[in-house]
Design an enzyme around this catalytic site. Structure first.
Site, PDB file in Angstrom:
ATOM      1  N   ALA A  11       0.483 -13.354 -10.099  1.00  0.00           N
ATOM      2  CA  ALA A  11      -0.837 -13.164 -10.737  1.00  0.00           C
ATOM      3  C   ALA A  11      -1.932 -13.200  -9.686  1.00  0.00           C
ATOM      4  O   ALA A  11      -2.941 -13.875  -9.839  1.00  0.00           O
ATOM      5  CB  ALA A  11      -1.053 -14.246 -11.788  1.00  0.00           C
ATOM      6  N   GLY A  12      -1.717 -12.475  -8.581  1.00  0.00           N
ATOM      7  CA  GLY A  12      -2.676 -12.497  -7.482  1.00  0.00           C
ATOM      8  C   GLY A  12      -3.657 -11.340  -7.533  1.00  0.00           C
ATOM      9  O   GLY A  12      -3.967 -10.815  -8.608  1.00  0.00           O
ATOM     10  N   GLU A 162       0.816  -0.216  -4.546  1.00  0.00           N
ATOM     11  CA  GLU A 162      -0.572  -0.261  -5.037  1.00  0.00           C
ATOM     12  C   GLU A 162      -1.529   0.089  -3.895  1.00  0.00           C
ATOM     13  O   GLU A 162      -1.393  -0.423  -2.801  1.00  0.00           O
ATOM     14  CB  GLU A 162      -0.864  -1.668  -5.581  1.00  0.00           C
ATOM     15  N   LYS A 221       3.437   3.695   1.627  1.00  0.00           N
ATOM     16  CA  LYS A 221       2.458   2.606   1.503  1.00  0.00           C
ATOM     17  C   LYS A 221       2.128   2.026   2.870  1.00  0.00           C
ATOM     18  O   LYS A 221       0.967   1.864   3.236  1.00  0.00           O
ATOM     19  CB  LYS A 221       3.018   1.532   0.558  1.00  0.00           C
ATOM     20  N   LEU A 222       3.161   1.745   3.668  1.00  0.00           N
ATOM     21  CA  LEU A 222       2.909   1.210   5.011  1.00  0.00           C
ATOM     22  C   LEU A 222       2.147   2.235   5.842  1.00  0.00           C
ATOM     23  O   LEU A 222       1.255   1.898   6.621  1.00  0.00           O
ATOM     24  CB  LEU A 222       4.230   0.859   5.713  1.00  0.00           C
ATOM     25  N   ARG A 261     -12.083  18.126   8.808  1.00  0.00           N
ATOM     26  CA  ARG A 261     -10.719  17.716   9.157  1.00  0.00           C
ATOM     27  C   ARG A 261     -10.662  16.223   9.448  1.00  0.00           C
ATOM     28  O   ARG A 261      -9.620  15.597   9.297  1.00  0.00           O
ATOM     29  CB  ARG A 261     -10.232  18.491  10.391  1.00  0.00           C
ATOM     30  N   LYS A 268     -16.616   3.162   9.916  1.00  0.00           N
ATOM     31  CA  LYS A 268     -17.697   2.206  10.108  1.00  0.00           C
ATOM     32  C   LYS A 268     -17.263   1.189  11.166  1.00  0.00           C
ATOM     33  O   LYS A 268     -16.330   0.406  10.955  1.00  0.00           O
ATOM     34  CB  LYS A 268     -17.949   1.513   8.767  1.00  0.00           C
ATOM     35  N   CYS A 277      -3.719  -7.435   4.358  1.00  0.00           N
ATOM     36  CA  CYS A 277      -2.696  -6.389   4.433  1.00  0.00           C
ATOM     37  C   CYS A 277      -2.650  -5.550   5.702  1.00  0.00           C
ATOM     38  O   CYS A 277      -1.563  -5.266   6.181  1.00  0.00           O
ATOM     39  CB  CYS A 277      -2.812  -5.492   3.215  1.00  0.00           C
TER      40      CYS A 277
HETATM   41  P1  NAD Z   1      -1.384 -12.988  -3.758  1.00  0.00           P
HETATM   42  O1  NAD Z   1      -0.939 -13.999  -2.782  1.00  0.00           O
HETATM   43  O2  NAD Z   1      -2.806 -12.948  -4.190  1.00  0.00           O
HETATM   44  O3  NAD Z   1      -0.506 -13.124  -5.103  1.00  0.00           O
HETATM   45  C1  NAD Z   1       0.863 -13.297  -5.118  1.00  0.00           C
HETATM   46  C2  NAD Z   1       1.220 -14.305  -6.213  1.00  0.00           C
HETATM   47  O4  NAD Z   1       2.635 -14.324  -6.369  1.00  0.00           O
HETATM   48  C3  NAD Z   1       0.801 -15.740  -5.918  1.00  0.00           C
HETATM   49  O5  NAD Z   1      -0.081 -16.195  -6.933  1.00  0.00           O
HETATM   50  C4  NAD Z   1       2.120 -16.522  -5.898  1.00  0.00           C
HETATM   51  O6  NAD Z   1       2.017 -17.818  -6.471  1.00  0.00           O
HETATM   52  C5  NAD Z   1       3.003 -15.644  -6.756  1.00  0.00           C
HETATM   53  N1  NAD Z   1       4.444 -15.843  -6.536  1.00  0.00           N
HETATM   54  C6  NAD Z   1       5.123 -15.848  -5.364  1.00  0.00           C
HETATM   55  N2  NAD Z   1       6.434 -16.013  -5.595  1.00  0.00           N
HETATM   56  C7  NAD Z   1       6.598 -16.108  -6.928  1.00  0.00           C
HETATM   57  C8  NAD Z   1       7.733 -16.276  -7.770  1.00  0.00           C
HETATM   58  N3  NAD Z   1       8.972 -16.354  -7.258  1.00  0.00           N
HETATM   59  N4  NAD Z   1       7.529 -16.351  -9.095  1.00  0.00           N
HETATM   60  C9  NAD Z   1       6.285 -16.264  -9.614  1.00  0.00           C
HETATM   61  N5  NAD Z   1       5.182 -16.087  -8.869  1.00  0.00           N
HETATM   62  C10 NAD Z   1       5.334 -16.014  -7.541  1.00  0.00           C
HETATM   63  O7  NAD Z   1      -0.947 -11.584  -3.151  1.00  0.00           O
HETATM   64  P2  NAD Z   1      -1.619 -10.148  -3.422  1.00  0.00           P
HETATM   65  O8  NAD Z   1      -2.820  -9.972  -2.569  1.00  0.00           O
HETATM   66  O9  NAD Z   1      -1.718  -9.927  -4.896  1.00  0.00           O
HETATM   67  O10 NAD Z   1      -0.497  -9.194  -2.820  1.00  0.00           O
HETATM   68  C11 NAD Z   1       0.752  -9.021  -3.461  1.00  0.00           C
HETATM   69  C12 NAD Z   1       1.467  -7.833  -2.826  1.00  0.00           C
HETATM   70  O11 NAD Z   1       0.696  -6.644  -3.028  1.00  0.00           O
HETATM   71  C13 NAD Z   1       1.664  -7.944  -1.315  1.00  0.00           C
HETATM   72  O12 NAD Z   1       2.896  -7.346  -0.985  1.00  0.00           O
HETATM   73  C14 NAD Z   1       0.530  -7.108  -0.748  1.00  0.00           C
HETATM   74  O13 NAD Z   1       0.848  -6.571   0.510  1.00  0.00           O
HETATM   75  C15 NAD Z   1       0.404  -6.015  -1.774  1.00  0.00           C
HETATM   76  N6  NAD Z   1      -0.933  -5.392  -1.876  1.00  0.00           N
HETATM   77  C16 NAD Z   1      -2.051  -6.165  -1.848  1.00  0.00           C
HETATM   78  C17 NAD Z   1      -3.298  -5.568  -2.010  1.00  0.00           C
HETATM   79  C18 NAD Z   1      -4.566  -6.377  -1.988  1.00  0.00           C
HETATM   80  O14 NAD Z   1      -5.626  -5.787  -2.015  1.00  0.00           O
HETATM   81  N7  NAD Z   1      -4.516  -7.702  -1.953  1.00  0.00           N
HETATM   82  C19 NAD Z   1      -3.395  -4.185  -2.220  1.00  0.00           C
HETATM   83  C20 NAD Z   1      -2.227  -3.429  -2.252  1.00  0.00           C
HETATM   84  C21 NAD Z   1      -0.995  -4.050  -2.084  1.00  0.00           C
HETATM   85  C1  UGA Z   2      -6.791  -1.880   2.141  1.00  0.00           C
HETATM   86  C2  UGA Z   2      -6.640  -0.401   1.767  1.00  0.00           C
HETATM   87  O1  UGA Z   2      -7.921   0.225   1.837  1.00  0.00           O
HETATM   88  C3  UGA Z   2      -6.064  -0.262   0.366  1.00  0.00           C
HETATM   89  O2  UGA Z   2      -5.843   1.119   0.073  1.00  0.00           O
HETATM   90  C4  UGA Z   2      -4.737  -1.019   0.299  1.00  0.00           C
HETATM   91  O3  UGA Z   2      -4.202  -0.955  -1.012  1.00  0.00           O
HETATM   92  C5  UGA Z   2      -4.965  -2.457   0.677  1.00  0.00           C
HETATM   93  O4  UGA Z   2      -5.539  -2.524   2.006  1.00  0.00           O
HETATM   94  C6  UGA Z   2      -3.720  -3.266   0.729  1.00  0.00           C
HETATM   95  O5  UGA Z   2      -2.631  -2.735   0.877  1.00  0.00           O
HETATM   96  O6  UGA Z   2      -3.918  -4.476   0.647  1.00  0.00           O
HETATM   97  P1  UGA Z   2      -8.544  -3.801   1.600  1.00  0.00           P
HETATM   98  O7  UGA Z   2      -7.892  -4.478   2.759  1.00  0.00           O
HETATM   99  O8  UGA Z   2      -8.691  -4.533   0.325  1.00  0.00           O
HETATM  100  O9  UGA Z   2      -7.748  -2.459   1.255  1.00  0.00           O
HETATM  101  O10 UGA Z   2     -10.007  -3.320   2.014  1.00  0.00           O
HETATM  102  P2  UGA Z   2     -10.545  -2.137   2.958  1.00  0.00           P
HETATM  103  O11 UGA Z   2     -11.707  -1.531   2.295  1.00  0.00           O
HETATM  104  O12 UGA Z   2      -9.477  -1.232   3.384  1.00  0.00           O
HETATM  105  O13 UGA Z   2     -11.085  -2.927   4.209  1.00  0.00           O
HETATM  106  C7  UGA Z   2     -10.207  -3.580   5.111  1.00  0.00           C
HETATM  107  C8  UGA Z   2     -10.997  -4.118   6.297  1.00  0.00           C
HETATM  108  O14 UGA Z   2     -11.428  -3.039   7.126  1.00  0.00           O
HETATM  109  C9  UGA Z   2     -12.261  -4.888   5.906  1.00  0.00           C
HETATM  110  O15 UGA Z   2     -12.404  -6.003   6.744  1.00  0.00           O
HETATM  111  C10 UGA Z   2     -13.358  -3.875   6.157  1.00  0.00           C
HETATM  112  O16 UGA Z   2     -14.593  -4.485   6.438  1.00  0.00           O
HETATM  113  C11 UGA Z   2     -12.818  -3.144   7.364  1.00  0.00           C
HETATM  114  N1  UGA Z   2     -13.379  -1.791   7.518  1.00  0.00           N
HETATM  115  C12 UGA Z   2     -13.106  -0.844   6.590  1.00  0.00           C
HETATM  116  C13 UGA Z   2     -14.148  -1.498   8.635  1.00  0.00           C
HETATM  117  O17 UGA Z   2     -14.382  -2.364   9.497  1.00  0.00           O
HETATM  118  N2  UGA Z   2     -14.652  -0.238   8.770  1.00  0.00           N
HETATM  119  C14 UGA Z   2     -14.408   0.747   7.860  1.00  0.00           C
HETATM  120  O18 UGA Z   2     -14.893   1.889   8.050  1.00  0.00           O
HETATM  121  C15 UGA Z   2     -13.629   0.425   6.737  1.00  0.00           C
END
Ligand code: NAD
Ligand code: UGA
Length: 465
Positions: A11-12, A162, A221-222, A261, A268, A277
């Site tokens: 639930a993150g 995501e 995604k990566l 392009r 920025k 991430c």
């Molecule tokens: P988060 O740490 O906010 O949330 C993860 C949650 O999972 C935590 O609350 C933790 O308690 C729970 N958890 C862990 N193990 C568990 C289990 N066995 N059973 C039940 N709950 C459990 O993490 P997040 O930022 O939501 O990221 C989750 C994934 O999504 C990561 O792989 C991240 O790379 C990816 N992701 C994150 C973002 C972002 O913007 N934060 C965007 C795209 C992808």
């Molecule tokens: C990033 C990606 O943009 C999402 O598409 C992806 O899902 C996510 O990672 C993830 O996998 O967690 P996020 O890290 O939430 O999202 O935010 P961004 O807007 O990408 O910014 C990341 C960092 O780069 C911030 O510190 C931001 O200030 C910095 N940034 C971004 C710059 O310094 N310059 C820029 O032009 C853009």
């Protein structure tokens, strides 16, 4: 197959918002978000929606609309798995801090625990969806665990990474550039893919829902995060050259961004990218490339992180040098602590590293962030390299009011691009500071001429003044 009940483990920052959107857009589907973290679930269930654990513009309205109708938050993981046809895994996948691949590889222990729990609980066929960001070919490991430890039921694995960015999560989820779904091309695999496509099709145009094989989806995604972070490191590399040559990085970014392009987004210059991430995913990519013996590929991508570390260090060094080579006992105010605006997330924020360097130089740091409280700031500093936070607690303070935070400061460092900073009464701030008063704009948000006219000595990333 029509899906009527789903659950999400985790639930993150991803699990909460993504499930809130699905629940809002699909009122016929029961959505249960589960987590081991009791406090986090309690906060999601707080009767006052302003107290939900994640700050994202628009999120509390979504939760208010769907919670209790078809959106539920619970700690009963087994029950939710048992009752759901489709299970999203949205748990954290941080960089490993131990063992083989320490500091590089993704730690998959939480993912494996989920797979084992699903296998042991499931009494009927389930679709398991990877929502977390995972190394390519993780689906194979999940499938092995499910098939070998399960109760003889069938599992289909999908990859549905995501792409939301924090601060704009609701907007990104409502209107995604694309939804990516990877799966098997067997008849059962196709059926699972279609079941998930139909969920998204409630609000996303079908042409924006891309289906691929599992490995392409996991690796895309990566790759997406690596490309985005690479652009930030590229413009930050140019910012250093701009500072030496009299070019202005904002002008350079505008000039190159008008080339269709190249495009204008993610150019920025800043004190460095943060967030949970970018660094984690690139290090993971580097580790994967190395594990296949692709050293040139690994080195190429590692440079994006090396450049980012350099930028944070360079920003801190610039503060020390400009303040006559000593910041010992000087008050330096950080405006912003979150890794970007419109979020309370501080994971890997550049502010943490810059504070680390400056505390090591014995500065006193005052912080104001509209959404981050002192407890979090101290917790963030306990992970640092240069200092032991216990020796420095007296040197760091957090304020509820920005004007108080800046009073008597020798310098201000803008660490996060919160909009409200632009509209502050900068003359009032200047008058209450030690002179000469400095501003280091790590996000390029202030108007240089106006700030200099007040009397500040001004330095922004990528400008030569
Ligand atoms: P988060 O740490 O906010 O949330 C993860 C949650 O999972 C935590 O609350 C933790 O308690 C729970 N958890 C862990 N193990 C568990 C289990 N066995 N059973 C039940 N709950 C459990 O993490 P997040 O930022 O939501 O990221 C989750 C994934 O999504 C990561 O792989 C991240 O790379 C990816 N992701 C994150 C973002 C972002 O913007 N934060 C965007 C795209 C992808
Ligand atoms: C990033 C990606 O943009 C999402 O598409 C992806 O899902 C996510 O990672 C993830 O996998 O967690 P996020 O890290 O939430 O999202 O935010 P961004 O807007 O990408 O910014 C990341 C960092 O780069 C911030 O510190 C931001 O200030 C910095 N940034 C971004 C710059 O310094 N310059 C820029 O032009 C853009």
């Amino acid at each position: 197959m029509k899906i009527t009940s789903i659950c999400c483990i985790g639930a993150g920052y991803v699990g909460g918002p993504t499930m809130a959107i699905i629940a809002q857009k699909c009122p016929d589907i029961k959505v249960t978000v589960v987590d081991l973290n009791i406090e986090r679930i309690a906060a999601w269930n707080d009767p006052d929606v302003n107290n939900i654990p994640i700050y994202e513009p628009g999120l509390s309205d979504l939760v208010a609309e769907a919670r209790g109708r078809n959106l539920f938050f619970s700690t009963e993981v087994d029950k939710a798995i048992d009752e759901s046809q489709m299970i999203f895994i949205s748990v954290n996948t941080p960089t490993k801090t131990y063992g083989l691949g320490k500091g590089m590889a993704a730690d998959l222990k939480y993912i494996e625990l989920c797979a084992r729990q699903i296998a042991s609980v499931a009494k009927d066929n389930k679709i398991v969806v990877e929502k977390s960001t995972l190394p390519v070919r993780t689906a194979e490991a999940i499938k092995n665990i499910l098939d070998n430890t399960g109760n003889g039921v069938q599992f289909q694995i999908l990859s549905n990474p995501e792409f939301l960015a924090e601060g704009t999560a609701v907007q990104d989820l409502q209107n995604p550039d694309r939804v990516l779904i990877g799966g098997n091309n067997s008849p059962e695999g196709m059926e699972a893919i279609n079941a998930l496509v139909e969920i998204y099709a409630n609000w996303v145009a079908k042409e924006n829902i891309l289906t691929t094989n599992l490995w392409s989806s996991e690796l895309s995604k990566l790759t997406a995060n690596a490309f985005l972070a690479q652009r930030v490191s590229s413009i930050n590399a140019m910012s250093e050259l701009c500072e030496k040559t009299g070019a202005d990085v904002n002008e350079v970014a505008k000039a190159i961004g008008m080339d269709s392009r190249i495009g204008s987004k993610f150019l920025k210059a800043s004190v460095g990218f943060g967030g949970s991430c970018f660094q984690k995913d690139i290090l993971n990519l580097v580790y994967i490339a190395k594990s296949y013996g692709l050293n040139e590929v690994a080195d190429y991508w590692e440079q994006v992180v090396i450049m980012n570390d350099h930028q944070k260090r360079r920003f801190a060094n610039n503060i020390v040098q400009t303040l006559y080579n000593t910041v010992a006992d000087k008050k330096i105010t950080f405006l912003g602590w979150a890794f970007k605006k419109d979020t309370n997330d501080t994971r890997e924020s550049a502010a943490i590293n810059v504070a680390d360097y400056l505390l090591f130089e014995q500065a006193n740091i005052a912080v104001f962030d509209p959404k981050v409280r002192k407890k979090q700031i101290i917790a963030d500093l306990s992970y640092l390299n240069e200092i032991d936070v216990n020796d420095f607690k007296k040197n760091i303070d957090a304020f509820e009011d920005p004007y108080e935070a800046c009073k008597n400061a020798h310098a201000i460092a803008i660490m996060t691009e919160w909009d409200e900073f632009k509209s502050y009464d900068w003359k009032r701030i200047y008058d209450a500071m030690q002179k000469p008063a400095f501003i280091f704009d790590g996000r390029n948000i202030l108007d240089a001429e106006k700030i200099k006219a007040i009397g500040f000595i001004f330095s922004a990333v990528g400008s030569s003044n």
